[in-house]
Design a protein around this motif. Structure first.
Motif, mmCIF file in Angstrom:
data_model
loop_
_atom_site.group_PDB
_atom_site.id
_atom_site.type_symbol
_atom_site.label_atom_id
_atom_site.label_comp_id
_atom_site.label_asym_id
_atom_site.label_seq_id
_atom_site.Cartn_x
_atom_site.Cartn_y
_atom_site.Cartn_z
ATOM 1 N N GLU A 50 18.594 1.411 48.865
ATOM 2 C CA GLU A 50 17.208 0.927 48.963
ATOM 3 C C GLU A 50 16.422 1.713 50.019
ATOM 4 N N SER A 51 17.062 2.064 51.118
ATOM 5 C CA SER A 51 16.395 2.870 52.158
ATOM 6 C C SER A 51 16.014 4.234 51.609
ATOM 7 N N PHE A 52 16.934 4.866 50.865
ATOM 8 C CA PHE A 52 16.643 6.171 50.274
ATOM 9 C C PHE A 52 15.467 6.069 49.306
ATOM 10 N N LYS A 53 15.464 5.038 48.465
ATOM 11 C CA LYS A 53 14.381 4.889 47.484
ATOM 12 C C LYS A 53 13.021 4.759 48.169
ATOM 13 N N ILE A 54 12.957 4.042 49.256
ATOM 14 C CA ILE A 54 11.691 3.909 49.994
ATOM 15 C C ILE A 54 11.247 5.268 50.506
ATOM 16 N N MET A 55 12.175 6.011 51.115
ATOM 17 C CA MET A 55 11.834 7.343 51.613
ATOM 18 C C MET A 55 11.378 8.242 50.464
ATOM 19 N N TYR A 56 12.125 8.231 49.380
ATOM 20 C CA TYR A 56 11.826 9.065 48.214
ATOM 21 C C TYR A 56 10.425 8.765 47.670
ATOM 22 N N TYR A 57 10.109 7.515 47.471
ATOM 23 C CA TYR A 57 8.808 7.166 46.912
ATOM 24 C C TYR A 57 7.663 7.436 47.890
ATOM 25 N N ASN A 58 7.930 7.361 49.184
ATOM 26 C CA ASN A 58 6.901 7.719 50.176
ATOM 27 C C ASN A 58 6.631 9.222 50.207
#
Length: 142
Positions: A50-58
């Motif tokens: 979930e942390s990676f997905k937030i970074m990726y989408y940002n």
């Protein structure tokens, strides 16, 4: 935020993500009720993903339309592999056909690590060659 300020026209062709060794050690025995709020919300088996997905989408607004994401299966710390970190790294690699995961990083022993966790120059050299090989394959197909 730094990217936006410094270069609004930036378009990233490759995102390389080498991360997980310290997380595997830090979160191995952490009681979920004592962890950070994010850890409590997603739990041991999803916080990294979930942390990676937030970074990726940002970062997505900076990506070239053909962006390739290369990540490593990195979780070894003190000679112990973390199945919960590897599981989440594999979840990330399934986010799209443009995601690629290097499996061999965790197979590097302590002679490739300066502190039992993080890669030393030998480990970095092997990993960099593997990443370059993936990039070279894409560049040949352009």
């Amino acid at each position: 935020q730094q990217l936006e300020i410094n270069n609004q026209a930036l378009k990233i062709d490759y995102l390389i993500w080498i991360h997980g060794e310290s997380d595997s050690l830090l979160f191995k025995n952490l009681d979920i009720t004592q962890g950070p709020a994010f850890y409590q919300k997603y739990g041991k088996n999803k916080f990294y993903y979930e942390s990676f997905k937030i970074m990726y989408y940002n970062l997505k607004k900076y990506f070239n339309k053909n962006i390739q994401i290369i990540l490593t299966n990195s979780s070894i710390c003190n000679s112990s592999r973390s199945s919960f970190i590897n599981y989440q790294q594999n979840l990330i690699s399934n986010l799209g056909s443009n995601f690629h995961i290097l499996q061999e990083t965790d197979s590097l022993d302590n002679s490739h690590r300066y502190d039992g966790c993080h890669l030393n120059s030998l480990g970095v050299d092997i990993t960099a060659k593997s990443i370059a090989s993936i990039i070279n394959r894409f560049e040949k197909n352009l």
